[in-house]
Design an enzyme around this catalytic site. Structure first.
Site, PDB file in Angstrom:
ATOM      1  N   HIS A  36       0.946  -1.286  -0.026  1.00  0.00           N
ATOM      2  CA  HIS A  36       0.073   0.101  -0.093  1.00  0.00           C
ATOM      3  C   HIS A  36       0.933   1.318   0.188  1.00  0.00           C
ATOM      4  O   HIS A  36       0.917   1.897   0.788  1.00  0.00           O
ATOM      5  CB  HIS A  36      -0.859   0.005   1.267  1.00  0.00           C
ATOM      6  CG  HIS A  36      -2.321   0.196   0.914  1.00  0.00           C
ATOM      7  ND1 HIS A  36      -3.292  -0.850   0.370  1.00  0.00           N
ATOM      8  CD2 HIS A  36      -3.196   1.237   1.107  1.00  0.00           C
ATOM      9  CE1 HIS A  36      -4.359  -0.434   0.114  1.00  0.00           C
ATOM     10  NE2 HIS A  36      -4.328   0.885   0.540  1.00  0.00           N
ATOM     11  N   ASP A  58      -3.581   7.087  -1.213  1.00  0.00           N
ATOM     12  CA  ASP A  58      -4.854   6.791  -2.028  1.00  0.00           C
ATOM     13  C   ASP A  58      -4.321   6.243  -3.369  1.00  0.00           C
ATOM     14  O   ASP A  58      -3.365   6.573  -3.951  1.00  0.00           O
ATOM     15  CB  ASP A  58      -5.645   8.224  -2.109  1.00  0.00           C
ATOM     16  CG  ASP A  58      -7.171   7.763  -2.458  1.00  0.00           C
ATOM     17  OD1 ASP A  58      -7.513   6.610  -2.347  1.00  0.00           O
ATOM     18  OD2 ASP A  58      -7.860   8.659  -2.851  1.00  0.00           O
ATOM     19  N   GLY A  69      -5.676   0.929  -5.050  1.00  0.00           N
ATOM     20  CA  GLY A  69      -6.374  -0.408  -5.654  1.00  0.00           C
ATOM     21  C   GLY A  69      -6.199   0.000  -7.279  1.00  0.00           C
ATOM     22  O   GLY A  69      -6.136  -1.087  -7.959  1.00  0.00           O
ATOM     23  N   ARG A  70      -6.618   1.238  -7.757  1.00  0.00           N
ATOM     24  CA  ARG A  70      -6.575   1.376  -9.230  1.00  0.00           C
ATOM     25  C   ARG A  70      -5.144   1.272  -9.603  1.00  0.00           C
ATOM     26  O   ARG A  70      -5.309   0.730 -10.777  1.00  0.00           O
ATOM     27  CB  ARG A  70      -7.194   2.797  -9.340  1.00  0.00           C
ATOM     28  CG  ARG A  70      -8.709   2.951  -9.242  1.00  0.00           C
ATOM     29  CD  ARG A  70      -9.322   4.217  -9.097  1.00  0.00           C
ATOM     30  NE  ARG A  70      -8.912   4.936  -7.746  1.00  0.00           N
ATOM     31  CZ  ARG A  70      -8.974   6.239  -7.498  1.00  0.00           C
ATOM     32  NH1 ARG A  70      -9.495   6.939  -8.488  1.00  0.00           N
ATOM     33  NH2 ARG A  70      -8.742   6.621  -6.482  1.00  0.00           N
ATOM     34  N   THR A  71      -4.286   1.623  -9.004  1.00  0.00           N
ATOM     35  CA  THR A  71      -2.818   1.536  -9.519  1.00  0.00           C
ATOM     36  C   THR A  71      -2.085   0.119  -9.526  1.00  0.00           C
ATOM     37  O   THR A  71      -1.633  -0.339 -10.380  1.00  0.00           O
ATOM     38  CB  THR A  71      -1.904   2.506  -8.731  1.00  0.00           C
ATOM     39  OG1 THR A  71      -2.401   3.757  -8.663  1.00  0.00           O
ATOM     40  CG2 THR A  71      -0.461   2.471  -9.572  1.00  0.00           C
ATOM     41  N   GLY A  72      -2.816  -0.722  -8.553  1.00  0.00           N
ATOM     42  CA  GLY A  72      -2.446  -2.193  -8.373  1.00  0.00           C
ATOM     43  C   GLY A  72      -3.101  -2.990  -9.480  1.00  0.00           C
ATOM     44  O   GLY A  72      -2.769  -3.932 -10.067  1.00  0.00           O
ATOM     45  N   ARG A  73      -4.488  -2.681 -10.043  1.00  0.00           N
ATOM     46  CA  ARG A  73      -5.070  -3.309 -10.981  1.00  0.00           C
ATOM     47  C   ARG A  73      -4.510  -2.767 -12.485  1.00  0.00           C
ATOM     48  O   ARG A  73      -4.234  -3.751 -13.290  1.00  0.00           O
ATOM     49  CB  ARG A  73      -6.663  -3.032 -11.109  1.00  0.00           C
ATOM     50  CG  ARG A  73      -7.199  -3.726  -9.824  1.00  0.00           C
ATOM     51  CD  ARG A  73      -8.741  -3.560  -9.706  1.00  0.00           C
ATOM     52  NE  ARG A  73      -9.057  -2.063  -9.270  1.00  0.00           N
ATOM     53  CZ  ARG A  73      -9.273  -1.800  -8.093  1.00  0.00           C
ATOM     54  NH1 ARG A  73      -9.194  -2.549  -6.941  1.00  0.00           N
ATOM     55  NH2 ARG A  73      -9.837  -0.662  -7.711  1.00  0.00           N
TER      56      ARG A  73
HETATM   57  N1  LIG Z   1      -9.010  -5.935   3.623  1.00  0.00           N
HETATM   58  C1  LIG Z   1      -9.035  -5.460   2.553  1.00  0.00           C
HETATM   59  N2  LIG Z   1     -10.186  -4.731   2.505  1.00  0.00           N
HETATM   60  C2  LIG Z   1     -10.604  -3.915   1.230  1.00  0.00           C
HETATM   61  N3  LIG Z   1      -9.490  -3.545   0.483  1.00  0.00           N
HETATM   62  C3  LIG Z   1      -8.255  -4.122   0.499  1.00  0.00           C
HETATM   63  C4  LIG Z   1      -8.107  -4.944   1.894  1.00  0.00           C
HETATM   64  N4  LIG Z   1      -6.788  -5.284   1.528  1.00  0.00           N
HETATM   65  C5  LIG Z   1      -6.320  -4.546   0.654  1.00  0.00           C
HETATM   66  N5  LIG Z   1      -7.189  -3.853  -0.042  1.00  0.00           N
HETATM   67  C6  LIG Z   1      -7.055  -2.994  -1.292  1.00  0.00           C
HETATM   68  O1  LIG Z   1      -6.763  -1.827  -1.025  1.00  0.00           O
HETATM   69  C7  LIG Z   1      -7.507  -0.992  -2.216  1.00  0.00           C
HETATM   70  C8  LIG Z   1      -8.173   0.185  -1.716  1.00  0.00           C
HETATM   71  O2  LIG Z   1      -7.080   1.314  -1.462  1.00  0.00           O
HETATM   72  P1  LIG Z   1      -7.066   2.691  -1.965  1.00  0.00           P
HETATM   73  O3  LIG Z   1      -8.325   3.349  -1.565  1.00  0.00           O
HETATM   74  O4  LIG Z   1      -5.704   3.358  -1.670  1.00  0.00           O
HETATM   75  O5  LIG Z   1      -7.170   2.494  -3.464  1.00  0.00           O
HETATM   76  P2  LIG Z   1      -8.057   3.245  -4.492  1.00  0.00           P
HETATM   77  O6  LIG Z   1      -7.623   2.993  -5.895  1.00  0.00           O
HETATM   78  O7  LIG Z   1      -8.115   4.664  -4.137  1.00  0.00           O
HETATM   79  O8  LIG Z   1      -9.583   2.824  -4.142  1.00  0.00           O
HETATM   80  P3  LIG Z   1     -10.584   1.701  -4.948  1.00  0.00           P
HETATM   81  O9  LIG Z   1      -9.573   0.166  -4.695  1.00  0.00           O
HETATM   82  O10 LIG Z   1     -11.403   1.318  -3.882  1.00  0.00           O
HETATM   83  O11 LIG Z   1     -10.508   2.116  -6.237  1.00  0.00           O
HETATM   84  C9  LIG Z   1      -8.676  -2.194  -2.834  1.00  0.00           C
HETATM   85  O12 LIG Z   1      -8.947  -1.897  -4.145  1.00  0.00           O
HETATM   86  C10 LIG Z   1      -7.989  -3.288  -2.562  1.00  0.00           C
HETATM   87  O13 LIG Z   1      -7.171  -3.533  -3.612  1.00  0.00           O
END
Ligand SMILES: Nc1ncnc2c1ncn2[C@@H]1O[C@H](COP(=O)(O)OP(=O)(O)OP(=O)(O)O)[C@@H](O)[C@H]1O
Length: 403
Positions: A220, A224, A227-231
């Site tokens: 992480h 913020d 999630g989107r960057t990881g996908r």
């Molecule tokens: N236990 C968990 N519950 C929910 N999310 C988790 C968990 N562990 C890891 N995650 C990850 O964290 C991401 C959310 O992190 P963050 O809010 O930084 O990303 P985002 O891109 O801003 O939001 P989102 O993924 O909701 O679009 C989730 O998409 C998921 O990949």
């Protein structure tokens, strides 16, 4: 004997909130919290259950076929798939917007704060992910994060965090969280380790991408947008390993189908069980090929019916406009004229004829600004978003981690 995957442990750290708090809230603040201690994975051997390996095999074959079909297709499907994928990936953050609104935001180049504009930024991020020829690594991750958030949160875009982040529990402190990310002092070592993992050649592409994604979410590294960057990172890796060379795989749709299974798989990963996340990504990839194939068929059908509707001569600009509308179903005259390299007068006339033929509709989108849209393609994109959308309501809302 199965070799276990390195699992996350914890370290106790002093807690001091940097947020402005009332006296009462400050008095309730804990003095310590448990932060994740994330192991390196660069050289770890991923041992998987035979069922998981079979799912990876099935998905790899389907993805390779899908990618080859895209290369052979005469219709430019990739831009639409890209739009669908970035809208789907943004949905977990609860950013939803109609295809028309997203395209209008893109056309008008709005300031990057509304939902539609955020999805436009996610499309730019996803596009960088699927076209990059650079070796996957930290530079690519930072670049994608910058593209995603430079419009809406420039202060954190493309920068690793320097504070604690956690998921679930209280907004004020991480003590009751579902997951607390590692302390930021570990980020340089962990990201360098992840880069080494991403460049390994001895791990099947889908396994490599799934584990890279899970390790990335565990680290992480950002305040913020993790999630989107990881996908988006999954796309970079599948392209780098030659699985998706010609097109986009609408993967996030499959991931989002069951957010709870996704979050559970990430939780299992942290405990040292890699099978659920690998299985989930493999199944999402398989579903992505089905969804992508469906979209391709629908587009071909629409394009076929347009061929019947157009009344202009075979060499008229109108036909070239149709090709653009498939890629970009909302256009304005100056942009379209530049793209086609014809005069604005000719472009305007072609659009008027296509409107008379029932293919496009025009509307004012801003002062002195008219846009033409292909409603059938926009409806198709919305239908795609709906098909891709979640089926189950998540137990825990995936709010951006509290600070
Ligand atoms: N236990 C968990 N519950 C929910 N999310 C988790 C968990 N562990 C890891 N995650 C990850 O964290 C991401 C959310 O992190 P963050 O809010 O930084 O990303 P985002 O891109 O801003 O939001 P989102 O993924 O909701 O679009 C989730 O998409 C998921 O990949």
């Amino acid at each position: 004997m199965m070799i276990a995957w390195p699992h996350v442990s914890h370290e106790s750290l002093p807690w001091a909130s940097s947020a402005p708090l009332s006296v009462r809230a400050r008095a309730k603040q804990p003095t310590e919290y448990e932060s994740s201690l994330v192991p390196g994975i660069a050289e770890a051997p991923p041992t998987l259950h035979p069922d998981t390996l079979a799912a990876v095999d099935r998905a790899t074959i389907a993805v390779t076929r899908f990618d080859a079909a895209q290369a052979a297709s005469t219709l430019p499907l990739t831009p639409l798939l890209l739009r669908g994928e970035s809208a789907a990936s943004s949905r977990i953050e609860q950013l939803t917007s109609s295809a028309r609104r997203i395209l209008e935001a893109e056309l008008l180049d709005t300031d990057g704060t509304g939902n539609a504009a955020l999805i436009v930024a996610a499309t730019a991020q996803m596009s960088a992910a699927i076209t990059s020829n650079d070796p996957p690594g930290e530079a690519a991750v930072l670049h994608m994060h910058r593209l995603l958030l430079q419009g809406s949160q420039p202060e954190i875009a493309g920068r690793y965090r320097e504070e604690a982040v956690w998921i679930g529990g209280s907004d004020a402190h991480p003590v009751d969280s579902l997951f607390t990310a590692p302390h930021h002092r570990h980020l340089p070592v962990l990201m360098a380790d992840l880069q080494s993992w991403m460049r390994r050649r001895d791990v099947p592409a889908l396994v490599l991408a799934a584990i890279a994604h899970a390790q990335f979410e565990t680290i992480h590294p950002f305040v913020d947008g993790n999630g989107r960057t990881g996908r988006a990172l999954i796309h970079t890796l599948l392209r780098h390993r030659g699985l998706t060379v010609n097109g986009t795989l609408p993967l996030s749709a499959g991931i989002l189908r069951s957010p709870d299974s996704y979050f559970d798989a990430l939780t299992s990963y942290r405990a040292g069980n890699i099978d659920p996340i690998v299985r989930l990504i493999a199944d999402a990839a398989l579903r992505a090929t089905e969804l992508g194939t469906w979209l391709g068929r629908e587009i071909a059908e629409i394009r076929g019916s347009w061929n019947e509707q157009v009344t202009a001569r075979r060499d008229a600009t109108d036909w070239r406009v149709l090709d653009v509308l498939i890629r970009q179903p909302l256009v304005d005259v100056p942009g379209l004229a530049a793209e086609l390299n014809v005069s604005t007068a000719n472009t305007g006339k072609a659009l008027e004829r296509l409107e008379a033929n029932g293919i496009v509709l025009s509307a004012q989108v801003a002062r002195n600004r008219r846009a033409w849209r292909a409603p059938e393609i926009l409806e198709l994109l919305d239908e795609f978003a709906e098909k891709a959308g979640r089926r189950e309501v998540p137990r825990v809302e995936a709010e951006p981690p509290s600070r």
